[in-house]
Write an enzyme that holds these catalytic residues in place. Structure first.
Site, PDB file in Angstrom:
ATOM      1  N   GLU A 161       0.616  -1.296   0.247  1.00 50.45           N
ATOM      2  CA  GLU A 161       0.110   0.112  -0.213  1.00 50.45           C
ATOM      3  C   GLU A 161       0.778   0.938   0.028  1.00 50.45           C
ATOM      4  O   GLU A 161       0.859   2.508   1.176  1.00 50.45           O
ATOM      5  CB  GLU A 161      -0.857   0.050   1.150  1.00 50.45           C
ATOM      6  N   GLU A 266      -5.779 -10.893  -1.798  1.00 45.40           N
ATOM      7  CA  GLU A 266      -6.851 -10.176  -0.697  1.00 45.40           C
ATOM      8  C   GLU A 266      -8.053 -11.042  -1.263  1.00 45.40           C
ATOM      9  O   GLU A 266      -9.073  -9.917  -0.498  1.00 45.40           O
ATOM     10  CB  GLU A 266      -6.264  -9.587   0.200  1.00 45.40           C
TER      11      GLU A 266
HETATM   12  C1  XIL Z   1      -6.505  -7.182   7.728  1.00 43.48           C
HETATM   13  C2  XIL Z   1      -6.797  -8.289   9.174  1.00 43.48           C
HETATM   14  O1  XIL Z   1      -7.344  -8.649   8.427  1.00 43.48           O
HETATM   15  C3  XIL Z   1      -7.113  -7.334  10.637  1.00 43.48           C
HETATM   16  O2  XIL Z   1      -7.201  -8.752  11.284  1.00 43.48           O
HETATM   17  C4  XIL Z   1      -6.599  -6.934  11.232  1.00 43.48           C
HETATM   18  O3  XIL Z   1      -7.287  -6.101  11.819  1.00 43.48           O
HETATM   19  C5  XIL Z   1      -6.172  -5.407  10.100  1.00 43.48           C
HETATM   20  O4  XIL Z   1      -5.627  -5.817   8.602  1.00 43.48           O
HETATM   21  N1  XIL Z   1      -4.954  -5.195   3.415  1.00 43.48           N
HETATM   22  C6  XIL Z   1      -4.001  -6.029   3.934  1.00 43.48           C
HETATM   23  C7  XIL Z   1      -4.273  -6.905   4.971  1.00 43.48           C
HETATM   24  O5  XIL Z   1      -3.064  -5.541   3.976  1.00 43.48           O
HETATM   25  O6  XIL Z   1      -2.923  -7.008   5.821  1.00 43.48           O
HETATM   26  C8  XIL Z   1      -5.180  -6.473   5.913  1.00 43.48           C
HETATM   27  O7  XIL Z   1      -5.457  -7.137   6.793  1.00 43.48           O
HETATM   28  C9  XIL Z   1      -6.500  -6.162   5.007  1.00 43.48           C
HETATM   29  C10 XIL Z   1      -6.106  -4.571   4.265  1.00 43.48           C
END
Ligand code: XIL
Length: 379
Positions: A161, A266
């Site tokens: 990001e 994701e």
């Molecule tokens: C999220 C997790 O799923 C949660 O458990 C945590 O509280 C916050 O982060 N983008 C990403 C991930 O790259 O690492 C994030 O994961 C979701 C958004």
């Protein structure tokens, strides 16, 4: 011909008549595959993010499902700097190590997530304001993690990001202290620490044309500087109505043209209204407890379950079309009950974004995705 033979005969005629045009996959044909990973074994890795709660022995049924359905795994939170490197001189490797053992026992592709990210960041790292000191800290952090897991982690999200929605660089603490060079530094150090491991740039909303252009600029620059970027990870936090899959497709093509693999890193599909889709809504507005924003507390209506299945079918149809470019599709969570989308962007909602429901049963969306796998890929 007796009655049963006649029925079979009619069924065969119907099947033939309903068949999709040659070369296309259709959900009308039922899948013979036993799991997601076997269904897509010739196409891409099928991955999942797993939390500490799962790996700490509290979720044996979930871990059984993970081993059965998936062949790639990402640490949902355990390898973020806040958790794995909480103080400059102390590490907490236990959870990541345990996940690694599970992955090895089940012969899974392992994704390290994420070496450099402005969020869930260790406070000691966030406090650094000097550029030379930041470079040293990043080197130490990256070195410690990457060398520890040489031969175990197959791919690292090196930077997560780093871009704004318009494709410009996010003003993270790393950027403020080092400028864009922190990205080059991070990729260089990771490459040096393990020349074999895959290096990924990972981000969200990568279907957006402006952000897509930003990623293309970033990857080209890294490549010009001698970095062998292996993949761009499109996070894939999508909804029932967006993004438009033609935008996703344009991005897959643009990243593949850079000579790198494309990942969907994701994936989840929210079934709930997003605050930013509401006309005039302030994201900061307090929606907690709002029934309008949390309409399915007592269950997902069949009609929406169907929409979710159709959306997943469309999404996977696109993935299969580009299976020569996509090397991994990972879901962000094991089942609906554990998804981060129950708590984000509004706390305490009941969301349904994944393929397995709260009791770990396959949803209609699972069946829709599995049914696609049975047929030949589109030419
Ligand atoms: C999220 C997790 O799923 C949660 O458990 C945590 O509280 C916050 O982060 N983008 C990403 C991930 O790259 O690492 C994030 O994961 C979701 C958004």
């Amino acid at each position: 011909m007796n009655y049963r033979h006649l029925l079979v005969f009619i069924a065969v005629i119907c099947l033939c008549a309903c068949q999709a045009p040659e070369g296309e996959r259709s959900v009308q044909e039922s899948s013979s595959a036993q799991s997601l990973k076997s269904a897509f074994a010739d196409d891409f890795f099928l991955g999942v993010a797993v939390s500490a709660n799962h790996i700490n022995g509290n979720k044996p049924r979930e871990m059984e499902l993970v081993a059965r359905e998936f062949n790639a795994i990402t640490a949902e939170n355990s390898m973020k700097s806040m958790n794995i490197h909480p103080e400059r001189d102390s590490f907490f490797f236990d959870e990541a190590d345990r996940l690694m053992v599970f992955a090895e026992e089940n012969d899974m592709h392992f994704v390290g997530h994420a070496l450099v990210w402005h969020s869930q960041q260790s406070p000691w790292l966030e406090k650094i304001t000097d550029s030379a000191e930041m470079a040293i800290a990043l080197t130490e952090h990256i070195n410690a993690l990457v060398t520890r897991y040489i031969g175990k982690v197959d791919a690292w999200d090196v930077v997560n990001e780093a871009l704004n929605e318009d494709g410009s660089y996010r003003e993270s603490n790393f950027y403020k202290v080092m400028g864009r060079d922190y990205l080059l530094h991070a990729f260089r150090e990771a490459q040096k620490a393990d020349p074999e491991v895959d290096l990924i740039y990972n981000d969200y909303n990568l279907w957006k044309p402006e952000k897509r252009a930003g990623v293309v600029r970033l990857v080209k620059w890294l490549q010009d500087e001698g970095i062998d970027v292996d993949a761009v990870g499109m996070q894939g936090h999508w909804s029932l109505i967006g993004p438009d899959l033609s935008d996703v497709e344009a991005s897959i093509n643009a990243y593949a043209e850079l000579g790198v693999d494309v990942l969907v890193s994701e994936l989840d599909v929210t079934a709930l209204p997003n605050p930013w889709d509401l006309e005039g809504a302030e994201i900061s507005q307090n929606f907690e407890g709002s029934e309008y924003m949390d309409p399915y507390r007592s269950g997902l209506p069949d009609s929406v379950q169907l929409l979710l299945a159709e959306r997943y079918e469309d999404i996977f149809r696109l993935f299969l079309k580009h299976r020569d470019k996509l090397t991994r599709v990972s879901f962000w969570g094991v089942c609906d009950g554990h998804s981060w989308l129950n708590g984000w962007p509004i706390e305490g909602r009941t969301n349904y974004p994944l393929l397995f429901d709260r009791s770990l049963k396959n949803k209609k969306a699972y069946d829709a995705v599995m049914a696609l796998s049975n047929l030949e890929a589109e030419e």
